[in-house]
Scaffold this motif. Structure first.
Motif, PDB file in Angstrom:
ATOM      1  N   VAL A   6       0.714  -1.438   0.147  1.00 12.36           N
ATOM      2  CA  VAL A   6       0.176   0.005  -0.119  1.00 12.36           C
ATOM      3  C   VAL A   6       0.841   1.240  -0.076  1.00 12.36           C
ATOM      4  O   VAL A   6       1.929   1.409   0.854  1.00 12.36           O
ATOM      5  CB  VAL A   6      -0.874   0.031   1.290  1.00 12.36           C
ATOM      6  N   LEU A   7       0.496   2.100  -0.971  1.00 14.16           N
ATOM      7  CA  LEU A   7       0.972   3.734  -0.821  1.00 14.16           C
ATOM      8  C   LEU A   7       0.185   4.538  -0.422  1.00 14.16           C
ATOM      9  O   LEU A   7      -1.171   4.629  -0.796  1.00 14.16           O
ATOM     10  CB  LEU A   7       1.386   4.005  -2.169  1.00 14.16           C
ATOM     11  N   ILE A   8       0.466   5.265   0.750  1.00 11.02           N
ATOM     12  CA  ILE A   8      -0.662   6.191   1.239  1.00 11.02           C
ATOM     13  C   ILE A   8      -0.038   7.703   0.622  1.00 11.02           C
ATOM     14  O   ILE A   8       0.972   8.038   0.953  1.00 11.02           O
ATOM     15  CB  ILE A   8      -0.300   6.210   2.926  1.00 11.02           C
ATOM     16  N   VAL A   9      -1.055   8.340   0.083  1.00  9.80           N
ATOM     17  CA  VAL A   9      -1.056   9.812  -0.450  1.00  9.80           C
ATOM     18  C   VAL A   9      -1.935  10.801   0.338  1.00  9.80           C
ATOM     19  O   VAL A   9      -3.157  10.802   0.221  1.00  9.80           O
ATOM     20  CB  VAL A   9      -1.253   9.868  -1.851  1.00  9.80           C
ATOM     21  N   ASP A  10      -1.412  11.549   0.945  1.00  8.30           N
ATOM     22  CA  ASP A  10      -2.167  12.717   1.891  1.00  8.30           C
ATOM     23  C   ASP A  10      -1.152  13.762   2.044  1.00  8.30           C
ATOM     24  O   ASP A  10       0.163  13.595   2.551  1.00  8.30           O
ATOM     25  CB  ASP A  10      -2.682  12.059   3.033  1.00  8.30           C
ATOM     26  N   ASP A  11      -1.601  15.173   2.181  1.00  8.40           N
ATOM     27  CA  ASP A  11      -0.783  16.138   2.522  1.00  8.40           C
ATOM     28  C   ASP A  11      -0.576  16.392   4.102  1.00  8.40           C
ATOM     29  O   ASP A  11       0.001  17.250   4.400  1.00  8.40           O
ATOM     30  CB  ASP A  11      -1.292  17.380   1.545  1.00  8.40           C
ATOM     31  N   LEU A  14       0.400  13.792   9.728  1.00 10.59           N
ATOM     32  CA  LEU A  14      -0.335  13.045  10.641  1.00 10.59           C
ATOM     33  C   LEU A  14      -1.290  11.898  10.350  1.00 10.59           C
ATOM     34  O   LEU A  14      -1.316  10.827  10.739  1.00 10.59           O
ATOM     35  CB  LEU A  14      -1.054  14.146  11.742  1.00 10.59           C
ATOM     36  N   VAL A  15      -2.175  12.316   9.182  1.00 17.02           N
ATOM     37  CA  VAL A  15      -2.943  11.290   8.347  1.00 17.02           C
ATOM     38  C   VAL A  15      -2.090  10.206   8.112  1.00 17.02           C
ATOM     39  O   VAL A  15      -2.421   8.906   8.500  1.00 17.02           O
ATOM     40  CB  VAL A  15      -4.011  12.013   7.574  1.00 17.02           C
ATOM     41  N   ARG A  16      -1.081  10.328   7.353  1.00 17.93           N
ATOM     42  CA  ARG A  16      -0.308   9.254   6.767  1.00 17.93           C
ATOM     43  C   ARG A  16       0.460   8.278   7.849  1.00 17.93           C
ATOM     44  O   ARG A  16       0.333   7.460   7.767  1.00 17.93           O
ATOM     45  CB  ARG A  16       0.899  10.142   5.929  1.00 17.93           C
ATOM     46  N   GLY A  17       0.779   9.280   8.865  1.00 20.19           N
ATOM     47  CA  GLY A  17       1.359   8.227   9.943  1.00 20.19           C
ATOM     48  C   GLY A  17       0.215   7.368  10.780  1.00 20.19           C
ATOM     49  O   GLY A  17       0.670   6.386  11.082  1.00 20.19           O
ATOM     50  N   ALA A  18      -0.984   7.903  10.826  1.00 22.30           N
ATOM     51  CA  ALA A  18      -2.077   7.225  11.522  1.00 22.30           C
ATOM     52  C   ALA A  18      -2.552   5.988  10.553  1.00 22.30           C
ATOM     53  O   ALA A  18      -2.635   4.895  11.114  1.00 22.30           O
ATOM     54  CB  ALA A  18      -3.033   8.061  11.875  1.00 22.30           C
ATOM     55  N   LEU A  83      -9.539   8.344  -0.228  1.00 21.03           N
ATOM     56  CA  LEU A  83      -9.901   8.337   0.991  1.00 21.03           C
ATOM     57  C   LEU A  83      -9.693   9.933   1.637  1.00 21.03           C
ATOM     58  O   LEU A  83      -8.602  10.522   1.659  1.00 21.03           O
ATOM     59  CB  LEU A  83      -8.647   7.550   2.016  1.00 21.03           C
ATOM     60  N   THR A  84     -11.004  10.332   1.724  1.00 20.67           N
ATOM     61  CA  THR A  84     -11.191  11.899   1.915  1.00 20.67           C
ATOM     62  C   THR A  84     -12.160  12.401   2.751  1.00 20.67           C
ATOM     63  O   THR A  84     -13.025  11.345   3.427  1.00 20.67           O
ATOM     64  CB  THR A  84     -11.485  12.346   0.473  1.00 20.67           C
ATOM     65  N   THR A  85     -12.143  13.668   3.050  1.00 18.62           N
ATOM     66  CA  THR A  85     -13.188  14.171   4.149  1.00 18.62           C
ATOM     67  C   THR A  85     -14.269  14.801   3.244  1.00 18.62           C
ATOM     68  O   THR A  85     -15.327  15.345   3.677  1.00 18.62           O
ATOM     69  CB  THR A  85     -12.747  15.273   5.058  1.00 18.62           C
ATOM     70  N   PHE A  86     -13.948  14.775   1.775  1.00 16.38           N
ATOM     71  CA  PHE A  86     -14.765  15.599   0.846  1.00 16.38           C
ATOM     72  C   PHE A  86     -15.722  14.718   0.139  1.00 16.38           C
ATOM     73  O   PHE A  86     -15.291  13.840  -0.618  1.00 16.38           O
ATOM     74  CB  PHE A  86     -13.948  16.381  -0.242  1.00 16.38           C
ATOM     75  N   ASP A  87     -16.988  14.540   0.430  1.00 11.33           N
ATOM     76  CA  ASP A  87     -17.895  13.752  -0.352  1.00 11.33           C
ATOM     77  C   ASP A  87     -18.984  14.283  -1.108  1.00 11.33           C
ATOM     78  O   ASP A  87     -20.332  13.714  -1.220  1.00 11.33           O
ATOM     79  CB  ASP A  87     -18.666  12.785   0.900  1.00 11.33           C
ATOM     80  N   THR A  88     -18.843  15.525  -1.681  1.00  9.47           N
ATOM     81  CA  THR A  88     -19.757  16.031  -2.462  1.00  9.47           C
ATOM     82  C   THR A  88     -19.961  15.118  -3.841  1.00  9.47           C
ATOM     83  O   THR A  88     -19.021  14.130  -4.199  1.00  9.47           O
ATOM     84  CB  THR A  88     -19.275  17.280  -3.243  1.00  9.47           C
ATOM     85  N   LEU A 105     -14.478   7.641   3.293  1.00 10.81           N
ATOM     86  CA  LEU A 105     -14.404   8.930   3.898  1.00 10.81           C
ATOM     87  C   LEU A 105     -13.480   8.409   5.183  1.00 10.81           C
ATOM     88  O   LEU A 105     -13.709   7.416   5.601  1.00 10.81           O
ATOM     89  CB  LEU A 105     -16.009   9.267   4.589  1.00 10.81           C
ATOM     90  N   LYS A 106     -13.007   9.585   5.554  1.00 16.04           N
ATOM     91  CA  LYS A 106     -11.797   9.503   6.545  1.00 16.04           C
ATOM     92  C   LYS A 106     -12.528   8.727   7.863  1.00 16.04           C
ATOM     93  O   LYS A 106     -11.682   8.537   8.921  1.00 16.04           O
ATOM     94  CB  LYS A 106     -11.075  10.620   6.889  1.00 16.04           C
ATOM     95  N   ASP A 107     -13.769   9.221   8.015  1.00 15.61           N
ATOM     96  CA  ASP A 107     -14.334   8.635   9.508  1.00 15.61           C
ATOM     97  C   ASP A 107     -14.741   7.086   9.220  1.00 15.61           C
ATOM     98  O   ASP A 107     -15.402   6.625  10.164  1.00 15.61           O
ATOM     99  CB  ASP A 107     -15.734   9.661   9.625  1.00 15.61           C
ATOM    100  N   THR A 108     -14.281   6.645   8.185  1.00 13.11           N
ATOM    101  CA  THR A 108     -14.511   4.917   7.993  1.00 13.11           C
ATOM    102  C   THR A 108     -13.946   4.339   9.225  1.00 13.11           C
ATOM    103  O   THR A 108     -12.576   4.552   9.487  1.00 13.11           O
ATOM    104  CB  THR A 108     -14.144   4.564   6.534  1.00 13.11           C
TER     105      THR A 108
END
Length: 216
Positions: A6-11, A14-18, A83-88, A105-108
């Protein structure tokens, strides 16, 4: 069985670490790299050859959707889960049309994220329940898209069309084989032919095309 890479892509570091800590402890999954934006994600895919990419949408420079489109256009691309917080509705549809095989969503809950990664590696789509409900209730995209989708699906044989509709209803290959009285190998061959004929990259895009054609 080899672990899913798995590759994790997030700016957000803290999210990447978690996510790294959570997935590395999930079993059958190993995080092979991280990236902070879409351009870095493409470089990281070249370096680490992941099976699955967890991709955020809004990042500096190249967006997650643009990076997804570029990666999925490659030969033998990784599976991509947004994997995001934006669900429009716009974000959901654009990500799936770009080739993402899942939208979470990131609250999954962590166990569902891990399950989605395993499913993606097996070629199965993964959507957050709220996202799936919104797609199912979304109105038709318009007459032009309807006619285009109908014309595209007309290229399929009757049996390929049956398989495509089963995919659109969320059936896994084993379920399709049982329902249509086929071997699993035959189902996989039909799926491959459908993707090639329709110039699509994954099962989620098959489902979207069926949706546009008014078949689900």
């Amino acid at each position: 069985m080899n672990p899913v890479r798995v590759l994790i892509v997030d700016d957000d570091p803290l999210v990447r670490g978690a996510l790294t800590m959570m997935l590395d402890g999930a079993g059958e999954i190993v995080v092979v790299g991280e990236a902070a934006d879409g351009a870095a994600a493409i470089t990281a895919v070249d370096r680490h050859a992941p099976d699955v990419v967890l991709m955020d949408i809004r990042m500096p420079g190249l967006s997650g959707i643009a990076a997804t489109r570029r990666l999925r256009a490659r030969p033998r691309p990784p599976e991509i889960i947004v994997l995001t917080t934006f669900d429009t509705d716009d974000h959901i549809v654009r990500a799936l049309r770009a080739g993402a095989g899942g939208f979470l969503l990131k609250d999954t809950p962590p166990d569902r994220i891990a399950a989605a990664v395993r499913a993606a590696a097996a070629g199965e789509p993964s959507l957050s329940p709220s996202v799936a409900r919104r797609l199912m209730h979304q109105v038709a995209t318009g007459a032009a898209d309807y006619e285009r989708a109908r014309a595209t699906l007309a290229a399929l044989t009757p049996r390929e069309r049956d398989v495509a509709l089963a995919i659109a209803h969320g059936s896994a290959n084993a379920d399709i084989a049982a329902a249509l009285d086929m071997s699993l190998t035959t189902v996989k061959a039909h799926v491959s032919h459908i993707l090639t004929k329709l110039a699509l990259t994954n099962r989620t895009q098959i489902a979207l095309l069926a949706h546009d054609a008014g078949l689900i």
